[in-house]
Scaffold this active site. Sequence first.
Site, short mmCIF file in Angstrom:
data_model
loop_
_atom_site.label_atom_id
_atom_site.label_comp_id
_atom_site.label_asym_id
_atom_site.label_seq_id
_atom_site.Cartn_x
_atom_site.Cartn_y
_atom_site.Cartn_z
N ASP A 1 46.36 46.64 44.03
CA ASP A 1 45.71 45.76 42.95
C ASP A 1 45.63 46.63 41.75
O ASP A 1 45.26 46.26 40.72
CB ASP A 1 44.28 45.40 43.18
CG ASP A 1 44.29 44.03 44.33
OD1 ASP A 1 44.79 43.24 43.70
OD2 ASP A 1 43.92 44.30 45.27
N HIS B 1 35.01 36.69 39.22
CA HIS B 1 34.51 37.68 38.11
C HIS B 1 34.06 36.48 37.24
O HIS B 1 34.31 35.48 36.80
CB HIS B 1 35.38 38.45 37.52
CG HIS B 1 35.83 39.51 38.49
ND1 HIS B 1 37.25 39.92 38.34
CD2 HIS B 1 35.24 40.49 39.23
CE1 HIS B 1 37.38 40.94 39.43
NE2 HIS B 1 36.49 41.53 39.72
N GLU C 1 41.54 46.20 34.20
CA GLU C 1 40.47 46.11 33.61
C GLU C 1 39.08 46.46 34.64
O GLU C 1 38.07 46.84 34.06
CB GLU C 1 40.37 44.63 33.41
CG GLU C 1 39.10 44.18 32.94
CD GLU C 1 39.01 42.60 32.65
OE1 GLU C 1 39.45 41.95 33.83
OE2 GLU C 1 38.63 42.12 31.53
N ARG D 1 39.89 49.09 46.53
CA ARG D 1 40.48 49.42 45.05
C ARG D 1 39.81 50.61 44.42
O ARG D 1 40.20 51.04 43.28
CB ARG D 1 40.09 48.29 44.21
CG ARG D 1 40.67 46.94 44.67
CD ARG D 1 40.79 46.10 43.46
NE ARG D 1 41.33 46.50 42.31
CZ ARG D 1 41.38 45.68 41.17
NH1 ARG D 1 40.74 44.58 41.08
NH2 ARG D 1 41.71 46.35 40.10
N ARG E 1 31.50 41.35 43.91
CA ARG E 1 31.95 42.45 43.34
C ARG E 1 30.97 43.34 42.62
O ARG E 1 31.15 44.60 42.78
CB ARG E 1 33.48 42.33 42.73
CG ARG E 1 34.52 41.97 43.15
CD ARG E 1 35.06 42.85 44.70
NE ARG E 1 36.02 41.92 45.16
CZ ARG E 1 37.45 41.82 44.96
NH1 ARG E 1 37.70 42.30 43.79
NH2 ARG E 1 38.15 41.23 45.40
N CYS F 1 42.46 40.94 32.90
CA CYS F 1 42.66 41.81 33.98
C CYS F 1 43.77 43.06 33.61
O CYS F 1 43.43 44.21 34.42
CB CYS F 1 42.51 41.35 35.39
SG CYS F 1 42.90 39.67 35.53
#
Length: 262
Positions: free
Chosen positions: A59, A159, A64, A84, A129, A246
């Site tokens: 990813d 998000h 971002e 991530r 997240r 992003c």
Amino acid sequence: MLAFTRAVSPAFDRCELTHVERVPIDLPLAIHQHEQYERTLERLGCRIERLPSDASMPDAVFIEDTAVPLEEVILITRPGAASRRGEVAGVEETVKRHRLLSRIETPGTVDGGDVLVAGRTLFVGRSQRTNAEGIAQIGRVAGYFGYVVTPIPVGPRLHLKSAVTTLAGDTLLIDRTAVPAESFAGFQLVDVHPSEPAGANVLRIGDRLIAAAAFPRTNERLAGLGYDVSIVDVSEIAKAEGAVTCCSLILDRSEQDNAHGR
Ligand code: CIR
């Protein structure tokens, strides 16, 4: 303006997914779309600095999520998806020469896609997240620099910025089915076209916008309101639940100079 981007990983098809079904990603097309996105950023006045990626970070293109640049400090995040977290070190190494850094520490988690900077207000999504501890840590650092931090519950979307982004200093583009509009009192709100809820993610560069081709009705609405909208096709990026904000971290160097009183 500086735009940090990150190469599409050769393992992009092993990206995290939360709410879309996994479908095959055309990797060469994803790389091409990402390059076109970078060219658009350049046309709008950004200098691109692209970080490398590898197969250990599927990813990574969604840079971002790893950092939140403020005028005074860059917040280095601790992404909510464990897969991530390896993305952060390279970003920190690259951006540290530009500004003071502050890090989100365990057990806090924050994805940059959950932080909407609107003047001196930071709207921070409480999402899958970004947890309460992460928001509290942002509150302490940003509060020190005089920002007001407002937590916003994020419903089914990935998000906060999947549902609301900035169009101008006092104007936001919103999908009010996903986030409570009353949280944004004092801002003018422009609604996405009802058939395009995901069209709420646009990237503001100076007084111009970058928007995804998948949302023509919302983009027409923005053009009708007088916004200068550059359209990019990010269909392959969207298969990984990505959108236009992003894929870059924007550093406005005039802000930095202001912060240093130059
Ligand atoms: C993830 O689930 O983390 C990635 N597949 C998508 C991240 C998109 N980032 C963003 O909207 N800020």
